[in-house]
Design a protein around this motif. Structure first.
Motif, mmCIF file in Angstrom:
data_model
loop_
_atom_site.group_PDB
_atom_site.id
_atom_site.type_symbol
_atom_site.label_atom_id
_atom_site.label_comp_id
_atom_site.label_asym_id
_atom_site.label_seq_id
_atom_site.Cartn_x
_atom_site.Cartn_y
_atom_site.Cartn_z
ATOM 1 N N PRO A 73 -72.179 -4.363 -20.815
ATOM 2 C CA PRO A 73 -72.008 -2.930 -20.544
ATOM 3 C C PRO A 73 -73.321 -2.182 -20.392
ATOM 4 C CG PRO A 73 -71.461 -3.449 -22.830
ATOM 5 C CD PRO A 73 -71.646 -4.747 -22.130
ATOM 6 N N SER A 74 -74.415 -2.743 -20.924
ATOM 7 C CA SER A 74 -75.718 -2.076 -20.839
ATOM 8 C C SER A 74 -76.214 -1.939 -19.400
ATOM 9 C CB SER A 74 -76.759 -2.843 -21.663
ATOM 10 O OG SER A 74 -76.880 -4.186 -21.213
ATOM 11 N N GLU A 75 -75.616 -2.682 -18.470
ATOM 12 C CA GLU A 75 -76.017 -2.603 -17.060
ATOM 13 C C GLU A 75 -75.177 -1.599 -16.275
ATOM 14 O OE1 GLU A 75 -75.925 -6.450 -15.315
ATOM 15 O OE2 GLU A 75 -77.317 -7.341 -16.763
ATOM 16 N N TYR A 76 -74.125 -1.078 -16.876
ATOM 17 C CA TYR A 76 -73.159 -0.267 -16.130
ATOM 18 C C TYR A 76 -73.081 1.162 -16.664
ATOM 19 C CZ TYR A 76 -71.524 -4.662 -14.131
ATOM 20 O OH TYR A 76 -71.460 -5.869 -13.477
ATOM 21 N N ASP A 77 -72.726 2.063 -15.785
ATOM 22 C CA ASP A 77 -72.517 3.468 -16.159
ATOM 23 C C ASP A 77 -71.104 3.635 -16.711
ATOM 24 O OD1 ASP A 77 -72.659 6.223 -16.431
ATOM 25 O OD2 ASP A 77 -72.210 6.604 -14.315
ATOM 26 N N TRP A 78 -70.880 3.057 -17.873
ATOM 27 C CA TRP A 78 -69.545 3.133 -18.457
ATOM 28 C C TRP A 78 -69.174 4.549 -18.914
ATOM 29 C CZ3 TRP A 78 -69.306 4.939 -23.308
ATOM 30 C CH2 TRP A 78 -70.400 4.749 -24.151
ATOM 31 N N PRO A 79 -70.145 5.427 -19.325
ATOM 32 C CA PRO A 79 -69.733 6.807 -19.635
ATOM 33 C C PRO A 79 -69.128 7.527 -18.428
ATOM 34 C CG PRO A 79 -71.878 6.351 -20.609
ATOM 35 C CD PRO A 79 -71.566 5.208 -19.688
ATOM 36 N N THR A 124 -60.806 7.366 -27.633
ATOM 37 C CA THR A 124 -61.016 6.403 -28.711
ATOM 38 C C THR A 124 -60.605 5.006 -28.285
ATOM 39 O OG1 THR A 124 -60.805 8.034 -30.489
ATOM 40 C CG2 THR A 124 -60.263 5.756 -31.033
ATOM 41 N N LEU A 125 -59.489 4.883 -27.565
ATOM 42 C CA LEU A 125 -59.019 3.578 -27.106
ATOM 43 C C LEU A 125 -60.028 2.933 -26.155
ATOM 44 C CD1 LEU A 125 -55.204 4.189 -26.471
ATOM 45 C CD2 LEU A 125 -56.235 2.793 -28.269
ATOM 46 N N PHE A 126 -60.596 3.726 -25.253
ATOM 47 C CA PHE A 126 -61.592 3.185 -24.324
ATOM 48 C C PHE A 126 -62.799 2.650 -25.086
ATOM 49 C CE2 PHE A 126 -65.459 3.550 -21.864
ATOM 50 C CZ PHE A 126 -65.128 2.922 -20.676
ATOM 51 N N LEU A 127 -63.333 3.465 -25.996
ATOM 52 C CA LEU A 127 -64.530 3.086 -26.738
ATOM 53 C C LEU A 127 -64.280 1.898 -27.664
ATOM 54 C CD1 LEU A 127 -65.741 6.697 -27.526
ATOM 55 C CD2 LEU A 127 -66.895 5.063 -26.033
ATOM 56 N N ALA A 128 -63.112 1.877 -28.300
ATOM 57 C CA ALA A 128 -62.789 0.764 -29.193
ATOM 58 C C ALA A 128 -62.709 -0.547 -28.419
ATOM 59 C CB ALA A 128 -61.469 1.037 -29.918
ATOM 60 N N GLY A 188 -69.784 6.156 -30.213
ATOM 61 C CA GLY A 188 -69.785 5.249 -29.067
ATOM 62 C C GLY A 188 -70.925 5.519 -28.111
ATOM 63 N N LEU A 189 -71.174 6.789 -27.796
ATOM 64 C CA LEU A 189 -72.258 7.146 -26.881
ATOM 65 C C LEU A 189 -73.621 6.802 -27.474
ATOM 66 C CD1 LEU A 189 -70.900 10.584 -25.626
ATOM 67 C CD2 LEU A 189 -71.093 8.480 -24.285
ATOM 68 N N GLY A 195 -76.032 1.587 -18.418
ATOM 69 C CA GLY A 195 -76.978 1.405 -17.321
ATOM 70 C C GLY A 195 -76.654 2.329 -16.168
ATOM 71 N N ASN A 196 -77.153 1.972 -14.976
ATOM 72 C CA ASN A 196 -76.981 2.822 -13.795
ATOM 73 C C ASN A 196 -75.951 2.289 -12.810
ATOM 74 O OD1 ASN A 196 -79.028 4.630 -14.643
ATOM 75 N ND2 ASN A 196 -80.604 3.199 -13.907
ATOM 76 N N ARG A 197 -75.600 1.011 -12.925
ATOM 77 C CA ARG A 197 -74.661 0.434 -11.963
ATOM 78 C C ARG A 197 -73.269 1.025 -12.173
ATOM 79 N NH1 ARG A 197 -74.964 -5.961 -12.390
ATOM 80 N NH2 ARG A 197 -73.325 -5.724 -10.811
#
Length: 400
Positions: A73-79, A124-128, A188-189, A195-197
């Protein structure tokens, strides 16, 4: 591998057991304090706030666990992906709450509070599930379920300061979901690097397929609580909710195991599924026998004789618990490892099971009363377990 998985499941089970023990104490406390009808109404609101988010998240929770177990997930813009997901969730939540208002005639303030609580629970479900994909199983379980245990302490403080009734119990429960949702969002944040992808549409497409499975499973696990007050009354729901407390043991084990199984099956191709099936089945049967034998004295002890009539219900639910654990194992393999054809077949059979369960539940509630809900659950859980194992055998060589 099996040993490591067993340790992980054991750790999650321990944490989830502690949480659900306090959640059960909340039910015991309110079951004794409130009337059967008031306890039934509270149980309905509690079920709605647990039921609606799994519909409103449109499959993106389990899709997140599945996708990010294979991609960092560190490579992706998951927020950014989470924001888009929650925008859709807001619309779906509004529809769900509006439906609940029409069906159950909920007051305006309760409806507004329910909407806010459901939306925060979606985040919460997404972050968990994102934490879960990184093998952070204990933090993920605490994030998703911690408020259920914490509610007991909120109840105690409120009871000894301002008193407690049905309305206060509902308000505190919904408020706690929102407060914990804010904390989980901050955590979570801060905890999970991004990341940026952009997150590819591949994840969202898989989520749409899995949405049908998740929605169907959510409906199957909640339909009894939602229908009982419409066909019978809130007092019957109160009895059913009271009996579900000791029966939760199977749900705890199933949820803890599935929490670990889905991402682990996705990572590892060598898991000995047949050996797992034997071990799970034997353990579940022994647990069911213990619960069935002690059903009547256990309920008498928990509720001081108030819900002794629920002993037959508990015995049936104990048997259903065996098939619930078997289904959790097979469905975890399907969702975590198998390909799209298996997911579609699993979705098809789950939807059919949901429709069948609705008719079974309605018929048996009308003919047998509240015990009919337990029989309907047993029948449909057996059918689901058999169908999921058939999917595993049919598509076992296909990989996602």
């Amino acid at each position: 591998m099996l040993k490591k998985m067993a340790y992980q499941i054991g750790g999650v089970s321990l944490v989830l057991s502690v949480i659900m023990a306090f959640a059960s104490l909340s039910s015991l406390f309110l079951g004794r304090l409130l009337s059967e009808a008031d306890f039934g109404e509270f149980s309905l609101i509690r079920m709605l706030v647990l039921f609606l988010p799994f519909l409103a998240i449109w499959g993106q929770g389990i899709a997140t666990a599945r996708y990010f177990s294979k991609h960092p997930p560190s490579e992706y813009d998951w927020p950014g992906a989470m924001t888009k997901i929650l925008a859709v969730s807001a619309g779906l939540t509004l529809i769900g709450v509006a439906g609940a208002v029409v069906i159950y005639r909920l007051p305006l303030m309760t409806s507004v509070a329910l909407f806010v609580a459901v939306l925060f629970f979606c985040s919460t479900l997404f972050l968990a599930n994102l934490l879960r994909s990184q093998r952070q199983y204990v933090p993920a379980v605490l994030m998703e379920n911690g408020f259920r245990g914490l509610f007991f302490f909120v109840l105690l403080i409120a009871y000894f300061t301002i008193g407690m009734n049905k309305t206060a119990a509902m308000g505190f429960y919904l408020g706690l979901v929102v407060v914990m949702g804010c904390f989980n969002l901050w955590y979570g944040l801060r905890k999970i690097p991004s990341g940026n992808r952009p997150v590819p549409t591949e994840m969202h497409k898989a989520g749409i397929i899995l949405m049908g499975v998740e929605v169907s499973v959510d409906v199957l696990s909640s339909l009894d609580t939602l229908i009982i007050p419409k066909i019978l009354d809130y007092a019957s729901l109160g009895l059913y909710a009271a009996v579900l407390v000791p029966a939760q043991l199977f749900n705890i084990l199933a949820r803890a195991a599935k929490y670990v199984w889905v991402p682990e099956f996705g990572r590892n191709e060598r898991t000995r599924f047949r050996l797992l099936t034997v071990g799970v089945t034997l353990s579940a049967v022994l647990l069911a026998i213990l619960l069935a034998v002690t059903a009547e004295p256990l309920l008498h002890l928990l509720y001081k004789g108030k819900y002794d009539a629920g002993a037959p219900l508990l015995k049936i639910l104990a048997v259903a618990g065996v098939f619930r654990l078997m289904y959790s194992l097979s469905s975890s393999l399907i969702v975590g490892r198998l390909g799209q054809k298996a997911l579609v077949a699993h979705l098809r059979y789950t939807v059919v099971s949901m429709i069948l369960y609705f008719f079974l539940l309605t018929l048996l509630l009308r003919s047998q009363g509240v015990v009919g809900a337990a029989w309907a659950l047993l029948i449909i859980t057996l059918i689901r377990a058999l169908l999921s194992y058939w999917v595993v055998l049919r598509f076992r060589h296909e990989r996602g």
